[in-house]
Design an enzyme around this catalytic site. Structure first.
Site, PDB file in Angstrom:
ATOM      1  N   VAL A  35     -12.150   0.697  -7.014  1.00 30.60           N
ATOM      2  CA  VAL A  35     -13.532   1.709  -6.646  1.00 30.60           C
ATOM      3  C   VAL A  35     -13.181   2.216  -5.082  1.00 30.60           C
ATOM      4  O   VAL A  35     -13.213   3.227  -4.752  1.00 30.60           O
ATOM      5  CB  VAL A  35     -14.786   1.493  -6.970  1.00 30.60           C
ATOM      6  CG1 VAL A  35     -15.746   2.324  -6.590  1.00 30.60           C
ATOM      7  CG2 VAL A  35     -14.848   1.108  -8.600  1.00 30.60           C
ATOM      8  N   ASP A  36     -13.052   1.293  -4.348  1.00 30.28           N
ATOM      9  CA  ASP A  36     -12.884   1.527  -3.046  1.00 30.28           C
ATOM     10  C   ASP A  36     -11.587   2.459  -2.610  1.00 30.28           C
ATOM     11  O   ASP A  36     -11.819   3.294  -1.742  1.00 30.28           O
ATOM     12  CB  ASP A  36     -12.948   0.415  -2.226  1.00 30.28           C
ATOM     13  CG  ASP A  36     -14.149  -0.225  -1.538  1.00 30.28           C
ATOM     14  OD1 ASP A  36     -15.139   0.275  -1.856  1.00 30.28           O
ATOM     15  OD2 ASP A  36     -14.331  -1.493  -1.344  1.00 30.28           O
ATOM     16  N   VAL A  37     -10.541   1.978  -3.400  1.00 30.71           N
ATOM     17  CA  VAL A  37      -9.296   2.705  -2.868  1.00 30.71           C
ATOM     18  C   VAL A  37      -9.471   3.952  -3.469  1.00 30.71           C
ATOM     19  O   VAL A  37      -8.905   5.054  -2.785  1.00 30.71           O
ATOM     20  CB  VAL A  37      -8.095   1.681  -3.702  1.00 30.71           C
ATOM     21  CG1 VAL A  37      -7.040   2.578  -3.508  1.00 30.71           C
ATOM     22  CG2 VAL A  37      -8.005   0.384  -2.618  1.00 30.71           C
TER      23      VAL A  37
END
Length: 397
Positions: free
Chosen positions: A169-171
């Site tokens: 999700v961060d990436v």
């Protein structure tokens, strides 16, 4: 050349941990000058280990190449004033603090746009800048849970929820933020307008589930964890061999019949219960039992050669040691490395676009905390006396 396309663009980076640093790293990979503003002691992402490279987490090295670091104490009014002065020379500001924090520091979009109306200001948060959840903090795992992504992951016989260990999700959020900034830069070229961009981990996590959510909205049937299997086709999953696992996709065209031939179970191709991909999805356990028994008779290399000769999509379920030496990854030149003065050769994943050319040019190592503080101030036009005052009062470190 992607590595130089943003030369001359200056970015003031108030991000930490994952999504925001991923965004600014991509901008830096494309030639933008990234000034990473860190608090005394460094951003949160430096302390997330294990593992470690000196005092910094290895994850920090994965998210922060091609940047410069300045330490500014934003708790002091003089530090906030310094940050505002630096923002007047920036084209882009990216921040990932909780909504409202930058406004309270008088570093929010409205305040900075007073002196730079053409400023592109990107806010990255867990849930967005407004709404009932906007003030809630959130990280990759929380959003994997809160958006239903974890309900898709795992094995049907295991009750404990699972998540993707890589911070997917961060990436993804970082890529979405970078894409939006590039679009805003294009708009700015046309009409000179800046603006505030609202990017959330929640939206990025939901976009990752484009197909499964669309199916649920239409069918109102809850998805179930299926291990490696795809819910919409079969066989499209992994099978165990004598020495490992291979992933097989043989659901379209006549690949099902060819798979049966390759496994020496040609009669299965004519079983009415398995006549189509949708019927094989309905009778997956029956299909898996027969295919598992067949795959367990030989080693992975044998089956890989046989399946590929029959034009059946397959791949070894690789471990990271395999990925490091993967022939195509090496050909693509997707990996890059830095020479750390204390810890030697540090390898990471490089810029993914035109990677053979992009990563042939060396990347700058992620900066030490405050490594470029003095250099940034000098380049920004501060006098030697002003700089010494900032250091003497611990505004800058």
């Amino acid at each position: 050349m992607f590595r130089k396309i943003l030369e001359g663009v200056k970015v003031l980076d108030f991000t930490h941990v994952g999504a925001g640093p991923m965004c600014t790293m991509l901008l830096g990979d494309m030639g933008a000058e990234i000034i990473k503003v860190e608090p005394p002691g460094g951003e949160l992402g430096r302390k997330l280990g294990p593992g470690w490279i000196g005092d910094d987490c290895t994850a920090y090295y994965g998210f922060n190449r091609n940047k410069q670091s300045i330490v500014i104490d934003l708790k002091q009014e003089e530090g906030r004033d310094l940050a505002r002065q630096l923002s007047t020379k920036a084209d882009i500001v990216v921040e990932s603090l909780r909504p409202g924090v930058m406004d309270r520091l008088e570093l929010g979009y409205e305040r900075l746009a007073e002196t730079r109306p053409d400023l592109i200001y990107c806010s990255v948060s867990a849930y967005g800048q407004s709404g009932p959840y906007s003030e809630r903090p959130g990280v990759d795992g929380i959003l994997q849970a809160d958006t239903g992504l974890m309900s898709l992951i795992g094995h049907p016989d295991v009750q404990e929820p699972c998540k993707v260990q890589a911070p997917i999700v961060d990436v993804t959020t970082g890529y979405v933020a970078c894409m939006s900034i590039l679009a805003k830069l294009l708009e700015k070229q046309k009409n000179g307008a800046g603006g505030h961009i609202d990017i959330s981990l929640m939206n990025a996590a939901l976009v990752l589930q484009q197909t499964t959510l669309t199916n649920f909205f239409h069918e109102q049937s809850l998805p179930q964890p299926l291990g490696s299997a795809a819910p919409y086709s079969a066989p499209n999953e992994s099978f165990q061999t004598q020495d490992g696992w291979i992933m097989v996709a043989a659901y379209n065209g006549d690949r099902w019949a060819r798979l049966c031939d390759a496994l020496d179970i040609a009669e299965l191709a004519h079983d009415e219960r398995l006549a189509s991909s949708s019927s094989r999805v309905e009778n997956r356990q029956f299909m898996r039992q027969i295919l598992n028994d067949a795959f367990l008779k030989k080693e992975s290399a044998y089956w890989m050669e046989r399946l590929r000769s029959a034009d059946i999509l397959c791949a070894k379920v690789a471990q990271y040691a395999d990925v490091e030496t993967h022939p195509q990854a090496l050909h693509n030149n997707i990996y890059t490395s830095f020479d750390h003065p204390d810890f030697g050769h540090i390898k990471t994943v490089g810029f993914p676009v035109n990677s053979m050319l992009s990563n042939a040019e060396p990347h700058d190592m992620p900066p030490f905390c405050g490594q470029h503080s003095r250099e940034i101030l000098e380049k920004s036009g501060f006098s030697a006396e002003e700089i010494e005052t900032y250091y003497a009062t611990n505004i800058v470190k």
